[in-house]
Each structure stands twice: as C-alpha cells, then as structure tokens.
Design an enzyme around this catalytic site. Structure first.
Site: not given
Ligand code: FAS
Ligand code: PHB
Length: 392
Positions: A73, A201, A293, A297, A385
C-alpha cells in the site's frame, strides 16, 4: 539440568522473531508459552507491516509467503465531513510503503520456521517465574504436572502486557507511564471485499471508524465503542450500519456487509515501562510498551525491540562485546516514545472524546483541516506511518 543460552518467555511475534534470529546466529534458545500454538494463532491483532519489519522478516528467512501474499500500500485515506482524502505515503516519504499482511500470518510463518529448524517451543506451560536475573538467571515452570527449571545466560521477556516478566522486577527498579483512553475498538473480521483499495481512517461525530483488510477478499473493520460495551450488544447488522454511518459516501457505498468471522472489543492504552533491562532480563514488545492501534505501530514496535535486542545478544556471543546489550534499553526507548507520540496524536485527532467540547473540539477540527490542507503536515504523518528509520 535444563540449560540454554537465551530463555524466551512468550511465543507471540516478539518471542518467535527473536528465537529465529538468534538461531540463525547459532545462539541456542528455548521459548516458553502459556497457551497452545492454536490459541496464539487464533488471536486477530495487527495488519500493517512497516518496511522495517518486512525487511527483518526477510532477514529471518520467513518473508517468502509475506512477499507473495502481502498487499503493498502506497497511501491511506482520511475520511471526514462526508469526504475522503488520500495521503500519498510513497510520494511523501521517498517511495516508502507499508505491507498489508495479518499478524496471524506473520506468527504462523515464524512458528513454521521454528518447527522446521527443530527449535524447542514449550507450549501450555504454567506458573512461569524468573530467578537470578542479576547474575545466574533461570526460568521455573510447570508442564504436564511436572516442575522444571531452565538455566540460561539471558532471559527475554516477550510475554506481552499481561505477562510475568515486567512484574517480576523489583518495584523500585522500574517506572511506568500510562494513559488509558475512554473508549475501545470493536473489531470485525469478515469475508467481503474491502470498500476501498487502501485503508480508510474515518473521523465522525459518532466516533472513529477504520476499514482495513487482510486480503482483497477479507476485511478487518473497526468502530470506536464505549468501554462498557459488550460484544453481545453488537449484532453484525448493528456493526455494519454504525460503520456505514461514520464513513464518507464513496466508502459507505462500496461497503459490503458480511457475517463476522471474528468480533472482539479491545481497550486502548498508551503504556511504557522504563528501563527495559534488569541485569540479564530484557523486556521486548508488549511486555515493555503498548500503543493505541490507531497508528498501526504495536507489532512494528515489537519488531524494532527484537532487532535491537537480537543484535545485542549476537554481539555478546560472537564479538564478546556487551555494547549492544548495554545500549538496548536507551536505544529502544527512543524509538518507542516516538511511536507512542505518533499513536497518541493519531488517536487524539481521529476519535470522539466524551469529555472534550468547545475549544478543544474546535482545535481537533482545525488540526484535521490543517493536516488535509498542508503537504508538510501530511509528510509528518506519512514518515511516522511508514516507520521511522532505525538508529544504528
Ligand atoms: P503478544 O501479547 O502478542 O505475545 C505475548 C505472548 O506471551 C502470548 O502468546 C502470551 O500467551 C504469552 N504469555 C503471556 N504471559 C505468559 C507467561 N506468564 N508465560 C508464558 N507465556 C506467556 N498492533 C498493531 O500494530 N495493529 C493493531 O491493529 C493491533 N491490534 C491489537 C488488538 C488487540 C486486542 C491487542 C491485545 C493488541 C493489538 N495490537 C495491534 C498490538 C499487538 O499486535 C502487539 O503489538 C503484538 O502482539 C506484540 O507482540 P508480543 O510482544 O509478542 O506480545
Ligand atoms: C488492522 O488491519 O487490524 C489495523 C490496521 C491499521 C491500524 C489498526 C489496525 O491502524
């Protein structure tokens, strides 16, 4: 006695990417994950990859499917007052772009690479705790009813915001900064063509909305919702009607409602822990920071932590130098705070804040109008971005 060089807690994108990069450099590592692999893959999270992340995935040898299936994109749309305005990211950043490729797919590619390399990932572990982080670290855990202790040289806390790594360090050794937003995002995944060829957006008086995608046949859409909302209160019909309300006419007309494959509400927060290093324990990814989100980032910031940390660990083992490890926290935090600033500014610009009215509301409108009228302002948005350069 169980021993490895780096014990990684968490098999999300941070832990998995770190594990693959360390393995490539000949550094032994074991990942401990509290959930099953299927559960980790069932989470629907991010969708936009910066070039910094796609290049790192290429470097890790897991970029082939991403390059085949990901959508490049070159712009995004901002929708307001019934009109949508394209921000030409590539023209404003010397031809940089972003890639649309779901975090679930990144995680799957990393899992498969780890499995193919025969690396140890211990899923469904319980009662994980860290010990001896100052000098002789170990991770204790239970699995299948048995207690174990994994001795190591370093521990990487990649266990996300609700993990145990950050909360294991002495309270007086860590400082946290937090902002909780007074709303959440209700997200829906559905098999329908996106209403526009790039992300839209939308800022609307009823609330923020976002039309993203996972492919040309699968949309990922969001509407700002109340923190008290429950998913059960949002039928598919209500969601699509509300989303359509908040979009400009052109995007709304192209919206094709479809049954939700996944529907969830995520709270929004900004959070940073400082520092990110405690002796031989390092925090990376959501374990150390959270962004709303809006700026896409979260995943990209996790990857930049992993880039800095993996290089520091490789330098330690290969060059017997701790310069990278000693500068990890400071370097990562500089980039984290820039992403926090951008994510907060995008969230402030595009959302309806229940407690702002009058002057602040007019300021928000003026901010968006200025952005849409100023190439300089759009260049600032665009360079953040697509992802700021690494500091190396
Ligand atoms: P994660 O949380 O992905 O992974 C951590 C891992 O550690 C998990 O698998 C968990 O089960 C494990 N864990 C936790 N406690 C533990 C323990 N005690 N023992 C062993 N394992 C354990 N980012 C974007 O850029 N765009 C988005 O749209 C976006 N939407 C999101 C929506 C939601 C609901 C959430 C919660 C996050 C979102 N994020 C988004 C952010 C997300 O993408 C994170 O930045 C990304 O998952 C980060 O990855 P990790 O640091 O690996 O953490
Ligand atoms: C998504 O595709 O989940 C998404 C993309 C851009 C954002 C947040 C979420 O800023």
């Amino acid at each position: 006695m169980q021993r490895t060089q780096v014990a990684i807690i968490g098999a999300g994108p941070s832990g998995l990417l770190l594990g693959v990069l360390l393995h490539q450099a000949g550094i032994a590592n074991v990942i401990l994950e509290q959930r099953s692999g299927d559960y980790v893959l069932s989470r629907i999270r991010a969708g936009i990859l910066e070039q910094t992340l796609t290049e790192l995935l290429d470097e890790a040898g897991v970029g082939a499917r991403m390059r085949r299936e990901g959508l490049v994109h070159h712009g995004i749309y901002l929708s307001t007052q019934g009109q949508r305005h394209r921000i030409d990211l590539s023209a404003l950043t010397g031809d940089k772009s972003v890639l649309v490729y779901g975090q679930t797919e990144v995680t799957r590619d990393l899992m498969e690479a780890r499995m193919a390399a025969g690396l140890q990932t211990l899923y469904e572990v319980d009662h994980v705790s860290v010990h001896g982080i100052e000098s002789s670290p170990s991770v204790r855990y239970q699995r299948g009813g048995q207690s174990h202790e994994l001795h190591c040289d370093f521990i990487a806390g990649c266990d996300g915001f609700h993990g145990i790594s950050r909360t294991s360090v002495p309270r007086d050794a860590i400082r946290t900064y937090e902002r909780i937003y007074p709303f959440g995002w209700l997200g829906v995944l559905a098999d329908a063509p996106p209403p526009a060829e790039e992300l839209v957006y939308a800022q609307h008086q009823r609330g923020f909305a976002l039309c993203s995608m996972r492919s040309r046949t699968r949309v990922r859409c969001y509407v700002q919702c109340n923190l008290s909302d429950k998913v059960e209160q949002w039928s598919d019909e209500r969601f699509w009607a509300e989303l359509r309300c908040r979009l400009d006419g052109e995007t709304a007309a192209a919206l094709q409602p479809a049954p939700a494959l996944e529907k969830s509400i995520a709270p929004l927060r900004s959070f940073v822990a400082e520092p990110l290093r405690f002796g031989r324990l390092f925090l990376a990814g959501d374990a150390g920071h959270i962004v709303p989100p809006t700026g896409a980032k979260g995943l990209n910031l996790a990857a930049s932590d992993v880039r800095y940390l993996s290089r520091g660990l490789i330098e330690h083992y290969r060059d017997h130098s701790d310069a990278g490890l000693d500068s990890y926290s400071e370097k990562a935090l500089r980039r984290i705070w820039r992403a926090e600033r951008f994510s907060w500014s995008m969230t402030k610009l595009m959302h309806c804040f229940p407690d702002i009215a009058g002057f602040d509301h007019k300021l928000q409108q003026a901010e968006l109008e200025y952005l849409l009228s100023s190439r300089a302002a759009q260049a600032v948005l665009a360079e953040n971005y697509v992802g700021l350069p690494f500091e190396d």
